[in-house]
Design a protein around this motif. Structure first.
Motif, mmCIF file in Angstrom:
data_model
loop_
_atom_site.group_PDB
_atom_site.id
_atom_site.type_symbol
_atom_site.label_atom_id
_atom_site.label_comp_id
_atom_site.label_asym_id
_atom_site.label_seq_id
_atom_site.Cartn_x
_atom_site.Cartn_y
_atom_site.Cartn_z
ATOM 1 N N VAL A 34 33.947 53.486 42.847
ATOM 2 C CA VAL A 34 34.140 52.222 42.072
ATOM 3 C C VAL A 34 35.299 51.724 42.656
ATOM 4 N N LEU A 35 35.517 50.445 43.157
ATOM 5 C CA LEU A 35 36.764 49.749 43.640
ATOM 6 C C LEU A 35 37.493 49.652 42.413
ATOM 7 N N ILE A 36 38.891 50.114 42.553
ATOM 8 C CA ILE A 36 39.830 49.792 41.428
ATOM 9 C C ILE A 36 40.738 48.545 41.895
ATOM 10 N N LEU A 49 32.161 45.341 40.850
ATOM 11 C CA LEU A 49 30.942 45.495 40.211
ATOM 12 C C LEU A 49 30.237 44.243 39.822
ATOM 13 N N ILE A 50 29.024 44.156 39.599
ATOM 14 C CA ILE A 50 28.142 42.955 39.289
ATOM 15 C C ILE A 50 28.513 42.825 37.793
ATOM 16 N N VAL A 51 28.963 41.497 37.315
ATOM 17 C CA VAL A 51 29.334 41.556 35.921
ATOM 18 C C VAL A 51 27.833 40.832 35.159
ATOM 19 N N THR A 52 27.764 41.813 33.985
ATOM 20 C CA THR A 52 26.670 41.416 33.315
ATOM 21 C C THR A 52 27.216 40.748 31.914
ATOM 22 N N LYS A 53 26.307 40.102 31.101
ATOM 23 C CA LYS A 53 26.690 39.996 29.829
ATOM 24 C C LYS A 53 27.548 40.932 28.914
ATOM 25 N N GLU A 54 26.825 41.986 28.872
ATOM 26 C CA GLU A 54 27.533 43.169 28.224
ATOM 27 C C GLU A 54 29.111 43.424 28.738
ATOM 28 N N TYR A 55 29.107 43.455 29.938
ATOM 29 C CA TYR A 55 30.456 43.780 30.625
ATOM 30 C C TYR A 55 31.374 42.763 30.500
ATOM 31 N N TYR A 56 30.991 41.468 30.316
ATOM 32 C CA TYR A 56 31.818 40.249 30.425
ATOM 33 C C TYR A 56 32.978 40.383 29.723
ATOM 34 N N LYS A 186 52.390 53.604 32.097
ATOM 35 C CA LYS A 186 51.325 53.551 32.924
ATOM 36 C C LYS A 186 50.782 52.285 33.156
ATOM 37 N N LYS A 187 50.984 51.726 34.444
ATOM 38 C CA LYS A 187 50.302 50.242 34.776
ATOM 39 C C LYS A 187 48.692 50.017 34.379
ATOM 40 N N PHE A 188 48.418 49.071 34.056
ATOM 41 C CA PHE A 188 46.836 48.841 33.729
ATOM 42 C C PHE A 188 46.250 48.459 34.997
ATOM 43 N N SER A 189 45.216 49.236 35.133
ATOM 44 C CA SER A 189 44.155 48.750 36.275
ATOM 45 C C SER A 189 42.751 48.523 35.848
ATOM 46 N N SER A 190 41.943 48.063 36.678
ATOM 47 C CA SER A 190 40.506 48.181 36.342
ATOM 48 C C SER A 190 39.555 47.858 37.378
ATOM 49 N N SER A 191 38.458 47.964 37.133
ATOM 50 C CA SER A 191 37.429 48.010 38.178
ATOM 51 C C SER A 191 37.175 46.592 38.572
ATOM 52 N N ALA A 192 37.213 46.511 40.178
ATOM 53 C CA ALA A 192 37.226 45.029 40.627
ATOM 54 C C ALA A 192 35.625 44.699 40.244
#
Length: 367
Positions: A34-36, A49-56, A186-192
């Protein structure tokens, strides 16, 4: 081993099992990582990631956190806005000019709190934590130290509001006295995520509000759209509501803190008026005009109970469009050719929460 070597059938089974194990291991090792995104510039990526309604809700919250973290200069630091929101600087839809804002991304993994300073009595000063999955927690008001905790992830975004009656000079002084106490940084990071899928889902969710209003009615929906996992509003939670709320009004508040009314779209010409009794909210009410896309288009396209002049009988008349001498006039003409309004009840009264008193139904065309 001797018995195994002497059994051709067992040897074949062993080799087959070893082959399967090697195949599974190779597949796992070759699984795309997963690209961070460690900053906002990396958030949208064709390899995300492909965004879905659930992940939005998570995706939009992550976007807000990365943006805030950049503007604040890091984690556990505030981005202070000591000017009211300008039309040229609107990070989300349906922003307003009711309050001065401060935002911070806070690492709560090892414990954290916020200390707010004293403000003059009768002035609005609130602190609202929002979790990564867009579950707003109840607001805290006035001076004190407030503990922070989340049920998802290690970070929260905190939104501070100071009412528009403060001068920019007063706001700067108070904002400098807000203290973050955090035991980890710690800095915040997330999935692209993939940009096209993000905005495609966002537009679908914005359209979903009409279905929800039809199902529950605007009054009921305005009290149940936002929910927190930490108090009695947890029973209101429904995935489609949370997803829609993140798309149409990220960072919105629980009904006991704010109630929102949003009108349908109207042609942005002519004259519209609404006359109503004061809802007598604990704090104040406001009315803001938006274009078709849900953004403010004029720094003067709003009013609130601090600024509006009442009629002689104590009611209020708000004029949208209309002639310049109309009471409490707000402009509506904009390039989209469409306008809508959002009414906000800060600290809504019992009449608003329990008796369903609403102002939007009183809006009428004055042709």
């Amino acid at each position: 081993m001797k018995n195994f070597e002497g059994s051709g059938k067992n040897r074949q089974l062993f080799l087959f099992a070893a082959f399967l194990l090697a195949s599974v291991t190779a597949t796992a090792n070759n699984k795309p990582s997963v690209l961070i995104a460690t900053n906002i510039e990396q958030f949208f990526s064709p390899k995300g990631l492909i965004v879905t309604k659930e992940y939005y809700p998570v995706a939009e919250s992550a976007r807000q956190m990365l943006e805030t973290q950049k503007k604040a200069g890091g984690v556990n630091r505030f981005e202070h806005l000591s000017q009211l929101t300008r039309t040229s600087m609107q990070p989300v839809v349906r922003m307003n000019r009711d309050a001065y804002y401060s935002k911070a991304v806070i690492d709560v993994s090892a414990g954290a709190s916020i200390t707010l300073p004293e403000v003059p009595k009768g002035r609005y000063f609130s602190m609202q934590p929002v979790t990564l999955d867009h579950r707003p927690q109840a607001m805290s008001y006035g001076a004190g130290t407030y503990e922070l905790a989340t049920h998802r992830g290690e970070h929260m975004i905190v939104i501070i509001r100071l009412d528009s009656n403060f001068s920019p000079k007063e706001v700067k002084r108070l904002q400098q006295k807000i203290i973050i106490n955090a035991n980890s940084n710690k800095k915040f990071s997330s999935s692209a995520v993939q940009k096209e899928s993000f905005y495609q889902v966002e537009n679908q969710l914005k359209a979903n509000i009409l279905k929800l209003m039809k199902q529950e009615g605007p009054v009921q929906l305005s009290t149940t759209l936002f929910s927190s996992p930490t108090d009695e509003t947890r029973s209101y939670y429904q995935p489609d509501k949370n997803q829609t709320a993140a798309a149409i009004g990220w960072g919105g508040a629980l009904a006991k803190d704010n109630i929102y009314e949003t009108s349908p779209n109207y042609p942005a010409n002519g004259c519209y008026q609404m006359t109503f009794e004061d809802p007598k909210n604990r704090d104040f009410w406001s009315i803001t005009v938006y274009n078709k896309q849900g953004f403010m288009f004029d720094d003067k396209a709003s009013t609130n109970s601090y600024k509006a002049k009442p009629n002689t009988n104590g009611t209020y008349t708000i004029s949208l469009g209309c002639s310049k001498d109309s009471p409490n006039r707000i402009p509506i003409v904009n390039e989209s050719g469409i306008f809508s309004i959002t009414v906000r009840h800060y600290g809504p009264s019992e009449r608003v929460i329990k008796k369903g008193y609403r102002l939007v139904p009183l809006l009428k065309s004055m042709k």
